[in-house]
Design a protein around this motif. Structure first.
Motif, PDB file in Angstrom:
ATOM      1  N   ILE A   2       0.877  -1.164   0.000  1.00 52.21           N
ATOM      2  CA  ILE A   2       0.000   0.000   0.000  1.00 52.21           C
ATOM      3  C   ILE A   2       0.918   1.219   0.000  1.00 52.21           C
ATOM      4  N   VAL A   3       0.711   2.097  -0.985  1.00 51.57           N
ATOM      5  CA  VAL A   3       1.579   3.257  -1.134  1.00 51.57           C
ATOM      6  C   VAL A   3       0.816   4.545  -0.852  1.00 51.57           C
ATOM      7  N   LYS A   4       1.565   5.587  -0.584  1.00 54.57           N
ATOM      8  CA  LYS A   4       0.975   6.878  -0.258  1.00 54.57           C
ATOM      9  C   LYS A   4       0.228   7.447  -1.462  1.00 54.57           C
ATOM     10  N   ASN A   5      -0.854   8.153  -1.172  1.00 50.79           N
ATOM     11  CA  ASN A   5      -1.646   8.794  -2.223  1.00 50.79           C
ATOM     12  C   ASN A   5      -0.767   9.703  -3.073  1.00 50.79           C
ATOM     13  N   TYR A   9       7.614   6.238  -0.259  1.00 45.99           N
ATOM     14  CA  TYR A   9       6.302   6.117  -0.904  1.00 45.99           C
ATOM     15  C   TYR A   9       5.434   5.029  -0.287  1.00 45.99           C
ATOM     16  N   PHE A  10       5.947   4.339   0.697  1.00 43.44           N
ATOM     17  CA  PHE A  10       5.380   3.115   1.250  1.00 43.44           C
ATOM     18  C   PHE A  10       4.596   3.369   2.528  1.00 43.44           C
ATOM     19  N   ILE A  11       3.438   2.695   2.668  1.00 45.66           N
ATOM     20  CA  ILE A  11       2.680   2.738   3.918  1.00 45.66           C
ATOM     21  C   ILE A  11       2.774   1.404   4.640  1.00 45.66           C
ATOM     22  N   SER A  12       2.373   0.314   3.960  1.00 49.90           N
ATOM     23  CA  SER A  12       2.372  -1.012   4.600  1.00 49.90           C
ATOM     24  C   SER A  12       2.347  -2.092   3.532  1.00 49.90           C
ATOM     25  N   ASN A  13       2.507  -3.353   3.964  1.00 45.93           N
ATOM     26  CA  ASN A  13       2.396  -4.459   3.021  1.00 45.93           C
ATOM     27  C   ASN A  13       1.968  -5.743   3.709  1.00 45.93           C
ATOM     28  N   THR A  14       1.545  -6.681   2.889  1.00 48.59           N
ATOM     29  CA  THR A  14       1.270  -8.047   3.337  1.00 48.59           C
ATOM     30  C   THR A  14       1.935  -8.972   2.319  1.00 48.59           C
TER      31      THR A  14
END
Length: 92
Positions: A9-12, A80-85
């Motif tokens: 999930i990346v930043k808007n 640019y990154f928020i989170s990941n799975t």
């Protein structure tokens, strides 16, 4: 064979910059022994990008070389990154 799908999930407004850096990372992953292929894929959501890699073994996927490749690219992805799975799929 092992498929690793890391859904990020990346930043808007930062998706294109993230994709550019993710492609460089995926390209470098393919130079690791045991990495069959790697690529970047658009997700279903607006701010979702997957980095998918295919490996011949879990040892190759978890190797020091593969880890170092990620660490070499971490600083270019992080802004640019928020989170990941992550999802791991193994062949039978």
């Amino acid at each position: 064979m092992i498929i690793q799908n890391v859904k990020n999930i990346v930043k808007n407004g930062q998706k294109e910059l993230y994709i550019q850096n993710a492609k460089a990372f995926a390209n470098d992953l393919t130079h690791n022994e045991g990495c069959i292929a790697a690529g970047v894929f658009d997700g279903r959501e607006d701010n979702e990008v997957s980095i998918v890699s295919v490996w011949n073994s879990s040892e190759a996927m978890n190797s020091q070389a593969a880890t170092q490749t990620f660490l070499n690219h971490k600083s270019s992805l992080k802004p640019y990154f928020i989170s990941n799975t992550a999802e791991i799929i193994e062949s039978l």
